[in-house]
Design a protein around this motif. Sequence first.
Motif, PDB file in Angstrom:
ATOM      1  N   SER A   3       0.848  -1.193   0.000  1.00 35.06           N
ATOM      2  CA  SER A   3       0.000   0.000   0.000  1.00 35.06           C
ATOM      3  C   SER A   3       0.883   1.243   0.000  1.00 35.06           C
ATOM      4  N   LEU A   4       0.259   2.352  -0.382  1.00 31.74           N
ATOM      5  CA  LEU A   4       0.912   3.656  -0.362  1.00 31.74           C
ATOM      6  C   LEU A   4       0.186   4.518   0.657  1.00 31.74           C
ATOM      7  N   ARG A   5       0.945   5.352   1.350  1.00 35.23           N
ATOM      8  CA  ARG A   5       0.323   6.331   2.246  1.00 35.23           C
ATOM      9  C   ARG A   5       1.134   7.609   2.227  1.00 35.23           C
ATOM     10  N   GLU A   6       0.533   8.667   2.757  1.00 35.76           N
ATOM     11  CA  GLU A   6       1.256   9.933   2.907  1.00 35.76           C
ATOM     12  C   GLU A   6       2.543   9.665   3.689  1.00 35.76           C
ATOM     13  N   THR A   7       3.575  10.409   3.373  1.00 28.98           N
ATOM     14  CA  THR A   7       4.855  10.253   4.051  1.00 28.98           C
ATOM     15  C   THR A   7       4.831  10.975   5.398  1.00 28.98           C
ATOM     16  N   HIS A   8       5.304  10.299   6.430  1.00 25.80           N
ATOM     17  CA  HIS A   8       5.409  10.860   7.779  1.00 25.80           C
ATOM     18  C   HIS A   8       6.865  11.212   8.068  1.00 25.80           C
ATOM     19  N   ASP A   9       7.073  12.116   9.011  1.00 29.30           N
ATOM     20  CA  ASP A   9       8.441  12.486   9.411  1.00 29.30           C
ATOM     21  C   ASP A   9       9.259  11.248   9.782  1.00 29.30           C
ATOM     22  N   SER A  10       8.645  10.305  10.478  1.00 27.72           N
ATOM     23  CA  SER A  10       9.358   9.111  10.941  1.00 27.72           C
ATOM     24  C   SER A  10       9.813   8.204   9.794  1.00 27.72           C
ATOM     25  N   ALA A  52       4.325  21.313  -2.661  1.00 34.19           N
ATOM     26  CA  ALA A  52       2.971  20.827  -2.973  1.00 34.19           C
ATOM     27  C   ALA A  52       2.880  20.243  -4.384  1.00 34.19           C
ATOM     28  N   GLY A  53       3.835  20.535  -5.239  1.00 34.83           N
ATOM     29  CA  GLY A  53       3.830  20.009  -6.602  1.00 34.83           C
ATOM     30  C   GLY A  53       4.330  18.580  -6.713  1.00 34.83           C
ATOM     31  N   ILE A  54       4.873  18.042  -5.633  1.00 32.77           N
ATOM     32  CA  ILE A  54       5.384  16.677  -5.626  1.00 32.77           C
ATOM     33  C   ILE A  54       4.344  15.762  -4.980  1.00 32.77           C
ATOM     34  N   VAL A  55       4.022  14.692  -5.681  1.00 33.83           N
ATOM     35  CA  VAL A  55       3.149  13.659  -5.114  1.00 33.83           C
ATOM     36  C   VAL A  55       4.082  12.612  -4.517  1.00 33.83           C
ATOM     37  N   GLN A  56       4.192  12.594  -3.209  1.00 34.95           N
ATOM     38  CA  GLN A  56       5.140  11.734  -2.499  1.00 34.95           C
ATOM     39  C   GLN A  56       4.376  10.730  -1.646  1.00 34.95           C
ATOM     40  N   ARG A  57       4.743   9.456  -1.742  1.00 38.22           N
ATOM     41  CA  ARG A  57       4.100   8.425  -0.930  1.00 38.22           C
ATOM     42  C   ARG A  57       5.155   7.482  -0.360  1.00 38.22           C
ATOM     43  N   THR A  58       4.840   6.974   0.821  1.00 40.99           N
ATOM     44  CA  THR A  58       5.635   5.930   1.459  1.00 40.99           C
ATOM     45  C   THR A  58       5.049   4.590   1.027  1.00 40.99           C
ATOM     46  N   ILE A  59       5.919   3.647   0.707  1.00 43.49           N
ATOM     47  CA  ILE A  59       5.486   2.302   0.317  1.00 43.49           C
ATOM     48  C   ILE A  59       5.539   1.409   1.546  1.00 43.49           C
ATOM     49  N   LEU A  60       4.432   0.733   1.808  1.00 43.15           N
ATOM     50  CA  LEU A  60       4.339  -0.208   2.919  1.00 43.15           C
ATOM     51  C   LEU A  60       4.118  -1.614   2.373  1.00 43.15           C
ATOM     52  N   ILE A  69       7.995   6.459  -3.194  1.00 44.52           N
ATOM     53  CA  ILE A  69       7.710   6.658  -4.611  1.00 44.52           C
ATOM     54  C   ILE A  69       7.123   8.049  -4.785  1.00 44.52           C
ATOM     55  N   ALA A  70       7.413   8.683  -5.913  1.00 44.04           N
ATOM     56  CA  ALA A  70       6.951  10.057  -6.109  1.00 44.04           C
ATOM     57  C   ALA A  70       6.809  10.381  -7.590  1.00 44.04           C
ATOM     58  N   VAL A  71       6.041  11.437  -7.842  1.00 46.15           N
ATOM     59  CA  VAL A  71       5.962  12.082  -9.151  1.00 46.15           C
ATOM     60  C   VAL A  71       6.325  13.539  -8.916  1.00 46.15           C
ATOM     61  N   PHE A  72       7.220  14.070  -9.744  1.00 40.91           N
ATOM     62  CA  PHE A  72       7.688  15.440  -9.574  1.00 40.91           C
ATOM     63  C   PHE A  72       7.909  16.083 -10.925  1.00 40.91           C
ATOM     64  N   THR A  81       9.833   8.630  -9.693  1.00 37.25           N
ATOM     65  CA  THR A  81      11.030   8.145  -9.020  1.00 37.25           C
ATOM     66  C   THR A  81      10.591   7.216  -7.901  1.00 37.25           C
ATOM     67  N   TYR A  82      11.371   6.206  -7.654  1.00 34.75           N
ATOM     68  CA  TYR A  82      11.062   5.311  -6.526  1.00 34.75           C
ATOM     69  C   TYR A  82      12.335   4.674  -6.024  1.00 34.75           C
ATOM     70  N   TRP A  83      12.272   4.200  -4.790  1.00 37.19           N
ATOM     71  CA  TRP A  83      13.409   3.513  -4.185  1.00 37.19           C
ATOM     72  C   TRP A  83      12.848   2.488  -3.211  1.00 37.19           C
ATOM     73  N   ILE A  84      13.218   1.259  -3.414  1.00 40.54           N
ATOM     74  CA  ILE A  84      12.809   0.161  -2.531  1.00 40.54           C
ATOM     75  C   ILE A  84      14.050  -0.293  -1.773  1.00 40.54           C
ATOM     76  N   GLY A  85      13.920  -0.498  -0.471  1.00 40.02           N
ATOM     77  CA  GLY A  85      15.031  -1.015   0.315  1.00 40.02           C
ATOM     78  C   GLY A  85      15.507  -2.348  -0.253  1.00 40.02           C
TER      79      GLY A  85
END
Length: 155
Positions: A3-10, A52-60, A69-72, A81-85
């Motif tokens: 799933s994707l969710r909004e990115t948190h500081d943590s 605000a122009g970047i759509v940024q999500r955390t991958i879970l 993952i993001a669109v910019f 762009t994306y990066w998986i551990g």
Amino acid sequence: MISLRETHDSDVAHFWAHQSDPDAQYAAAFTGKYHYDRAEFDAHWARIRADAGIVQRTILADGEVVGQIAVFGPSDEREITYWIGRAHWGRGIATAALTALVDLVRDRPLYARAAADNTGSIRVLEKCGFAVTGHDRGFALARAAEIDEVTLTLT
């Protein structure tokens, strides 16, 4: 379950662990100076999260942070762009995350770039409808050399 969710500081600490991995950096090839310095990395992510122009999500994956993952970019040059551990490679996570993001972001065309020898990333992009539309050479900081790169487009 992916799933994707909004990115948190943590999440940024997880992203640092993923993106400061030398083997992952080598595969990605086109890294930034912020991949090698935690303070620069944190500042980079603060700018991303404030834009605000970047759509940024955390991958879970099953609730665990496994990547981002993001669109910019400008409206006529939107790029994925994306990066998986690295510990999570080869499990279909990138494909599932990219599928979800292109469903969320309806802008077209969307562009992506990958090192020409990063066959895993190119395969993910192609499975999600991107086609190779260009070839270039560029300086890859992670390899300290100029290497071949492909551009892919989703129309």
